[in-house]
Design an enzyme around this catalytic site. Structure first.
Site, PDB file in Angstrom:
ATOM      1  N   HIS A 119       0.825  -1.205   0.000  1.00  0.00           N
ATOM      2  CA  HIS A 119       0.000   0.000   0.000  1.00  0.00           C
ATOM      3  C   HIS A 119       0.863   1.260   0.000  1.00  0.00           C
ATOM      4  CE1 HIS A 119      -2.264   3.207   2.119  1.00  0.00           C
ATOM      5  NE2 HIS A 119      -3.181   2.849   1.247  1.00  0.00           N
ATOM      6  N   ARG A 225      -8.351   4.034  -9.442  1.00  0.00           N
ATOM      7  CA  ARG A 225      -8.789   3.132  -8.366  1.00  0.00           C
ATOM      8  C   ARG A 225      -9.853   3.886  -7.563  1.00  0.00           C
ATOM      9  NH1 ARG A 225      -2.816   2.011  -8.392  1.00  0.00           N
ATOM     10  NH2 ARG A 225      -2.482  -0.240  -8.360  1.00  0.00           N
ATOM     11  N   ARG A 281     -12.077   2.087 -12.387  1.00  0.00           N
ATOM     12  CA  ARG A 281     -12.199   0.719 -11.873  1.00  0.00           C
ATOM     13  C   ARG A 281     -13.199   0.718 -10.724  1.00  0.00           C
ATOM     14  NH1 ARG A 281      -7.253  -2.279  -9.071  1.00  0.00           N
ATOM     15  NH2 ARG A 281      -7.823  -0.948  -7.328  1.00  0.00           N
ATOM     16  N   GLU A 409      -6.251 -10.427 -13.619  1.00  0.00           N
ATOM     17  CA  GLU A 409      -5.241 -10.469 -12.558  1.00  0.00           C
ATOM     18  C   GLU A 409      -5.279 -11.770 -11.763  1.00  0.00           C
ATOM     19  OE1 GLU A 409      -5.727  -6.851 -10.247  1.00  0.00           O
ATOM     20  OE2 GLU A 409      -7.886  -6.941 -10.430  1.00  0.00           O
ATOM     21  N   GLY A 430      -3.642  -6.709 -14.607  1.00  0.00           N
ATOM     22  CA  GLY A 430      -3.266  -6.199 -13.279  1.00  0.00           C
ATOM     23  C   GLY A 430      -2.127  -7.069 -12.800  1.00  0.00           C
ATOM     24  N   THR A 431      -0.931  -6.694 -13.201  1.00  0.00           N
ATOM     25  CA  THR A 431       0.205  -7.600 -12.989  1.00  0.00           C
ATOM     26  C   THR A 431       0.717  -7.608 -11.548  1.00  0.00           C
ATOM     27  OG1 THR A 431       1.509  -5.826 -13.950  1.00  0.00           O
ATOM     28  CG2 THR A 431       1.011  -7.711 -15.365  1.00  0.00           C
ATOM     29  N   ASN A 432       0.236  -6.676 -10.716  1.00  0.00           N
ATOM     30  CA  ASN A 432       0.608  -6.779  -9.291  1.00  0.00           C
ATOM     31  C   ASN A 432      -0.045  -8.033  -8.725  1.00  0.00           C
ATOM     32  OD1 ASN A 432       1.716  -4.237  -9.637  1.00  0.00           O
ATOM     33  ND2 ASN A 432      -0.087  -3.185  -8.834  1.00  0.00           N
ATOM     34  N   CYS A 495      -1.809  -2.424 -16.349  1.00  0.00           N
ATOM     35  CA  CYS A 495      -1.895  -1.298 -15.407  1.00  0.00           C
ATOM     36  C   CYS A 495      -1.262  -1.633 -14.058  1.00  0.00           C
ATOM     37  CB  CYS A 495      -3.327  -0.818 -15.238  1.00  0.00           C
ATOM     38  SG  CYS A 495      -4.412  -2.051 -14.522  1.00  0.00           S
TER      39      CYS A 495
HETATM   40  C1  PEP Z   1      -2.820  -4.897 -10.093  1.00  0.00           C
HETATM   41  O1  PEP Z   1      -3.174  -5.821  -9.351  1.00  0.00           O
HETATM   42  O2  PEP Z   1      -1.876  -4.971 -10.903  1.00  0.00           O
HETATM   43  C2  PEP Z   1      -3.521  -3.592 -10.036  1.00  0.00           C
HETATM   44  C3  PEP Z   1      -3.224  -2.623 -10.876  1.00  0.00           C
HETATM   45  O3  PEP Z   1      -4.465  -3.432  -9.054  1.00  0.00           O
HETATM   46  P1  PEP Z   1      -4.121  -3.154  -7.488  1.00  0.00           P
HETATM   47  O4  PEP Z   1      -2.666  -2.834  -7.411  1.00  0.00           O
HETATM   48  O5  PEP Z   1      -5.000  -2.016  -7.117  1.00  0.00           O
HETATM   49  O6  PEP Z   1      -4.501  -4.447  -6.864  1.00  0.00           O
HETATM   50 MG    MG Z   2      -5.112  -5.721  -8.460  1.00  0.00          MG
END
Ligand code: PEP
Ligand code: MG
Length: 541
Positions: A119, A225, A281, A409, A430-432, A495
């Site tokens: 975060h 977001r 989103r 994701e 959503g590659t995170n 993203c």
């Molecule tokens: C992600 O998961 O890549 C993404 C962009 O969303 P968040 O970071 O808000 O989960």
């Molecule tokens: Mg995400």
């Protein structure tokens, strides 16, 4: 990044631009001579390399730039210092969404836990604040007001300096070098824009982010977001009330109060973006993280709502999760509480009507659903959004055109890309989360073992920074292929944080994505990296 590194990237740009002026080099060759990743640091102050400094510890470099300030151990302390005209370094174990004011008030953020997509890291990068995370030699004891950094005990209020480009933490205030952006920077980026195939958008959650994104050359917003917009001081308590509502009627009453706030936030962003595409989103807040955590937050919330502290604790406990990032978040919130989607869809449509009327340029509107694993989730939400669109049409006479798309994701979503593409006009990877779920490595807990993996050579790079091509990349390729086979016009984007990383951008070019979206401060990096990727692809062809 240190000062000498900074000046070497300024010199590299200057040399490249001058060589083109003297016709020794083509523009294309010049573009390939500058390291795209170095550009981000040029937009922030840095620690003066020549200054004497005492290093206390090193954490993970999460958001570039350097900052000095007195230690604040809570968001409230950071805000109180700000109110007295001083900007703190917020030092804590890790941050949660309710720390947004502390982060905004602070000059920089230092966390003992968390990885590069934690975060604190995401928010700091988004607003361009220096941030060091995962500093395991940092221990915070709020009660005694003592922070131990690398074995040295410091008191709340003592000054430290952090360098978010190198991860270093220093005692005292270290002299800074101010960013030096020369005309060569703009020249080079102009050339890059003439060359690149992929578009570059920004991840921007607030009007301030949107302004920054435009200033750095973003062509639209690829990820807004929507939960972050709702973190204004008056709204966080409303969000908490909504989460802790015990009946649908109670929740709807709170949503009615949130609607005008969300509508105003969207309208301002649409106006700033003036007809450019904006992807909103739908809510993706891990519920758990929004709940009042500490005793003082519980007491404040209890005073604001009239619920007894015991009741607040009980309701919070019933919603507590062991793995919030895999829990009640993303589209799961929309499935359990469809009235949230209804409020958000109404806010989006009404804001688009309002902003289009003001600017004369209708917003290019995209609504994106987070964290789906199946086409069924998308269908469920799409039906609710369509019903709201119809209601707005009958009240207002028309509804703005919009595209419905989804984030990809979760591995399940990537594998089901064909059936999902039948319903989605676009995919944004959503590659995170995709990295977290494909590799099975928690975004927040990775620092505990990732450095061992890197030094043992098991990973070449932090997969939360540079896309892991063999597993995560392979799934993206497969989803892109299956999605496009089902819907040839499907738009593809990224993203996650990788959208601002040059090597990952090269992968996006090779995979034929249409655009990348990244934090505003990384937009210049992405513009150059996308041009370099186009040039390299041309060379290979
Ligand atoms: C992600 O998961 O890549 C993404 C962009 O969303 P968040 O970071 O808000 O989960
Ligand atoms: Mg995400």
């Amino acid at each position: 990044m240190n000062d000498s590194h900074l000046s070497s990237s300024v010199s590299a740009m200057k040399a490249a631009v001058e060589a083109v002026g003297s016709t020794a080099l083509s523009r294309e060759e010049a573009l390939l001579q500058v390291a795209a990743a170095d550009l981000e640091a040029l937009l922030h102050p840095s620690v003066d390399d020549n200054a004497a400094r005492h290093i206390l510890a090193v954490g993970l470099a999460a958001s570039p730039g350097a900052a000095s300030g007195p230690i604040a151990l809570t968001s409230r302390e950071a805000e109180a210092l700000r109110a007295r005209g001083r900007q703190a370094i917020l030092v804590c174990a890790q941050t949660s969404p309710s720390d947004i004011y502390g982060i905004q008030a602070a000059a920089g953020i230092l966390t003992a836990r968390g990885g590069k997509t934690s975060h604190a890291a995401l928010i700091a990068r988004g607003i361009g604040k220096p941030c060091v995370v995962g500093a395991r030699e940092v221990r915070v004891d709020i009660d005694s007001g003592v922070v131990t950094i690398g074995g040295e005990a410091l008191l709340r209020g003592e000054t430290i300096t952090i360098d978010g480009g190198s991860g270093e933490i220093f005692a005292g205030a270290v002299p800074m070098a101010e960013p030096s952006i020369s005309g060569d920077f703009a020249t080079l980026l102009g050339w890059a824009d003439g060359v690149r195939r992929m578009k570059v958008r920004a991840n921007a959650d607030t009007p301030a982010d949107a302004r920054k994104a435009l200033a750095f050359g973003a062509e639209g917003i690829g990820l807004c977001r929507s939960e972050y917009m709702l973190l204004e001081r008056t709204q966080i308590d409303l969000i908490r009330r909504m989460i802790l509502s015990e009946t649908e009627a109670e929740r709807r009453a709170v949503l009615d109060r949130l609607l005008p706030m969300q509508r105003a936030g969207f309208a301002e962003i649409f106006e700033i973006m003036h007809g450019r595409p904006v992807t909103i989103r739908l809510l993706d807040a891990p519920l758990h993280e929004f709940l009042p955590q500490s005793e003082s937050e519980i007491l404040d919330f209890s005073l604001a709502t009239g619920l007894s502290p015991g009741r607040v604790r009980l309701l919070s406990d019933s919603l507590a999760e062991a793995n919030p990032l895999l829990g009640h978040r993303g589209c799961r919130l929309a499935v359990t509480y469809p009235e949230i989607v209804e409020m958000q869809a109404r806010a989006i449509f009404e804001a688009a009507i309002e902003a289009g009327g003001k600017t004369g340029d209708p917003v290019e509107l995209e609504i994106m659903v987070p964290l789906i694993g199946t086409a069924g989730e998308l269908a469920f939400i799409e039906t609710r959004v369509q019903a709201v669109a119809e209601a707005v049409r009958s009240e207002r006479g028309s509804v703005p055109p919009y595209l419905m798309g989804t984030m990809i994701e979760l591995p399940g979503a990537a594998l089901r890309a064909a059936e999902i593409a039948e319903r989605a006009a676009f995919f944004s990877f959503g590659t995170n989360d995709l990295t977290q779920t494909v590799l099975g490595i928690s975004r927040d807990d990775a620092p505990a073992f990732l450095s061992a993996y890197l030094s043992a050579g098991i990973f070449d790079r932090d997969p939360f920074v540079t896309l892991d091509r063999k597993a995560v990349g392979e799934l993206i390729r497969l989803a892109a292929e299956r999605g496009r086979a089902a819907r040839p016009s499907l738009r593809l984007a990224i993203c996650g944080e990788h959208g601002g990383d040059p090597d990952s951008i090269a992968f996006c070019e090779e995979t034929g994505l249409d655009y990348v979206s990244c934090s505003p401060f990384r937009v210049p990096v992405a513009r150059l990296a996308a041009a370099q990727a186009t040039l390299r692809a041309r060379k290979r062809a």
